[in-house]
Scaffold this motif. Structure first.
Motif, PDB file in Angstrom:
ATOM      1  N   HIS A  16       0.833  -1.197   0.000  1.00  0.00           N
ATOM      2  CA  HIS A  16       0.000   0.000   0.000  1.00  0.00           C
ATOM      3  C   HIS A  16       0.874   1.256   0.000  1.00  0.00           C
ATOM      4  N   GLU A  33      -5.686  -4.643  -3.463  1.00  0.00           N
ATOM      5  CA  GLU A  33      -6.162  -4.505  -4.842  1.00  0.00           C
ATOM      6  C   GLU A  33      -6.486  -5.839  -5.503  1.00  0.00           C
ATOM      7  N   ASN A  81     -10.565  -9.360  -8.613  1.00  0.00           N
ATOM      8  CA  ASN A  81      -9.952  -8.391  -9.513  1.00  0.00           C
ATOM      9  C   ASN A  81      -9.791  -9.068 -10.866  1.00  0.00           C
ATOM     10  N   GLY A 138      -9.391   0.044  -8.953  1.00  0.00           N
ATOM     11  CA  GLY A 138      -8.126  -0.120  -8.237  1.00  0.00           C
ATOM     12  C   GLY A 138      -8.291   0.364  -6.828  1.00  0.00           C
ATOM     13  N   SER A 139      -7.195   0.782  -6.200  1.00  0.00           N
ATOM     14  CA  SER A 139      -7.244   1.269  -4.834  1.00  0.00           C
ATOM     15  C   SER A 139      -7.993   2.592  -4.761  1.00  0.00           C
ATOM     16  N   SER A 142      -2.650   1.040 -12.032  1.00  0.00           N
ATOM     17  CA  SER A 142      -2.382   0.517 -10.698  1.00  0.00           C
ATOM     18  C   SER A 142      -0.938   0.022 -10.583  1.00  0.00           C
ATOM     19  N   ARG A 156     -12.149  -4.100  -9.900  1.00  0.00           N
ATOM     20  CA  ARG A 156     -12.134  -4.831  -8.635  1.00  0.00           C
ATOM     21  C   ARG A 156     -13.532  -4.839  -8.038  1.00  0.00           C
TER      22      ARG A 156
END
Length: 365
Positions: free
Chosen positions: A94, A146, A285, A308-309, A319, A337
């Protein structure tokens, strides 16, 4: 609306909301006291904080202490910046870990980002090559936010232990979802809002004997490591969410397995990103050749899903997790995702899939 973004945040559990209400009372109530005050209201609030601490700690290994923070980002920053020696981590971590490179290096410590394999799991060979004198900490996710891939934490810890190196685990996506009481780690970062608790609170678990320098200074209210007045309401909500997660863990996992199986059937023609076996099944994902994700999200406004995040949304960049596992920019930008959990219903998965497949020009099974 259909909510399929459980990696970004989760709905507040009714039990957590109920636990918080008493400590949000205004004038005329008795729950708004400062938990660091010595009078009766303060002692009552402090007792609520300690009860919550015990509930949060119950899902973590014995032989450690829980330090409440504003969230997992603060917990990770505290661990990375408050320890000594060089840092090793992985390319799919992260941003709360990767973006600590500059402040860590500013103190004369090296910050090395290691590769992962195509399934998203840590490259243990690269870790072994990098471990050596001067290394003080290895940071790794339990479950990737993710792509849902699980790192081989046992192997990572085994290598680190041989060199006397501390292990920091980002367990944000794992805490309350999978058992962690046997986890071999020195520090663990967690967050309440990923387990149906409130936003604005997390924790750093420290194994007994592990010392970390404070990130913030002031009253030192949390074990002299974290300064600032604690919110009894947030702590109580976190504690209640942790208790429910512990009680429902098996049932939640069974429910998520059913959702995963149905979702895989519905998106059978799409390519799975990340490990097909070593992953958390609440995270799907997937990608499809030529998919225009921006248009898809615009056309499916009733379905809350992610490209994505959530932390990197709107950046326009592919990503970093998907590129780290070898996807091209085009493939990464053709990925979505879907995250689901305790309160997701099978028919919501089916309705969401119908909307997404229709918008993507796919065939409804």
């Amino acid at each position: 609306m259909i909510y399929l973004d459980y990696q970004a945040t989760t709905p507040l559990a009714p039990e957590a909301r109920e636990a918080m209400l008493r400590w949000l009372e205004g004038p005329g109530g008795s729950g708004f006291g400062n938990p660091h005050s010595a009078h009766r209201m303060g002692r009552s609030a402090s007792a609520a904080v300690e009860a919550a601490r015990e509930r949060v700690a119950a899902l973590l290994p014995p032989g450690g202490r829980v330090v409440f923070t504003s969230g997992a980002t603060e917990a990770l920053n505290t661990a990375l910046r408050g320890t000594r020696g060089d840092v090793l981590t992985f390319a799919t971590e992260h941003a709360a870990v990767l973006d600590c490179a500059r402040p860590v290096e500013a103190r004369g410590r090296r910050f090395t980002v290691l590769p992962v394999k195509r399934d998203g799991r840590a490259d243990i060979g690269a870790l072994e090559d990098a471990l050596g004198s001067g290394c003080g900490l290895v940071a790794a996710m339990a479950i990737n936010n993710e792509i849902g891939t699980r790192h081989p934490l046992g192997e990572i810890a085994k290598r680190a232990r041989k060199q006397g190196v501390l292990v920091l685990v980002d367990a944000v996506q794992a805490y309350g979802r999978v058992p962690l009481t046997e986890l071999d780690a020195d520090m663990i970062a967690i967050s309440a809002h990923k387990i149906h608790g409130p936003k604005g609170i997390g924790a750093l678990w420290l194994r007994d004997g592990v010392e970390v320098e404070p990130l913030m200074f002031g009253g030192g209210q949390e074990a002299k490591l974290r300064s600032g007045t604690l919110s009894p309401a947030l702590c109580a909500g976190f504690g209640a969410a942790a208790q429910i997660a512990e009680e429902r863990m098996a049932a939640d996992c069974e429910h998520i397995e059913a959702l995963w199986t149905r979702a895989r059937e519905l998106f059978a023609g799409w390519t799975l990103n990340g490990s097909a076996t070593e992953r958390w099944h609440g995270n799907l994902n997937i990608r499809r050749e030529g998919l225009d994700v921006a248009r898809l999200m615009s056309d499916c406004r009733n379905v809350m899903f992610s490209a994505g995040s959530a932390c990197a949304s709107g950046s326009g960049r592919p990503s970093h997790v998907l590129t780290a596992i070898g996807l091209s920019e085009r493939e990464a930008k053709a990925s979505i995702r879907l995250g689901f959990g305790r309160y997701t219903k099978v028919d919501e998965i089916e309705r969401a899939a119908e909307d997404i497949l229709d918008a993507a020009g796919g065939q409804w099974p």
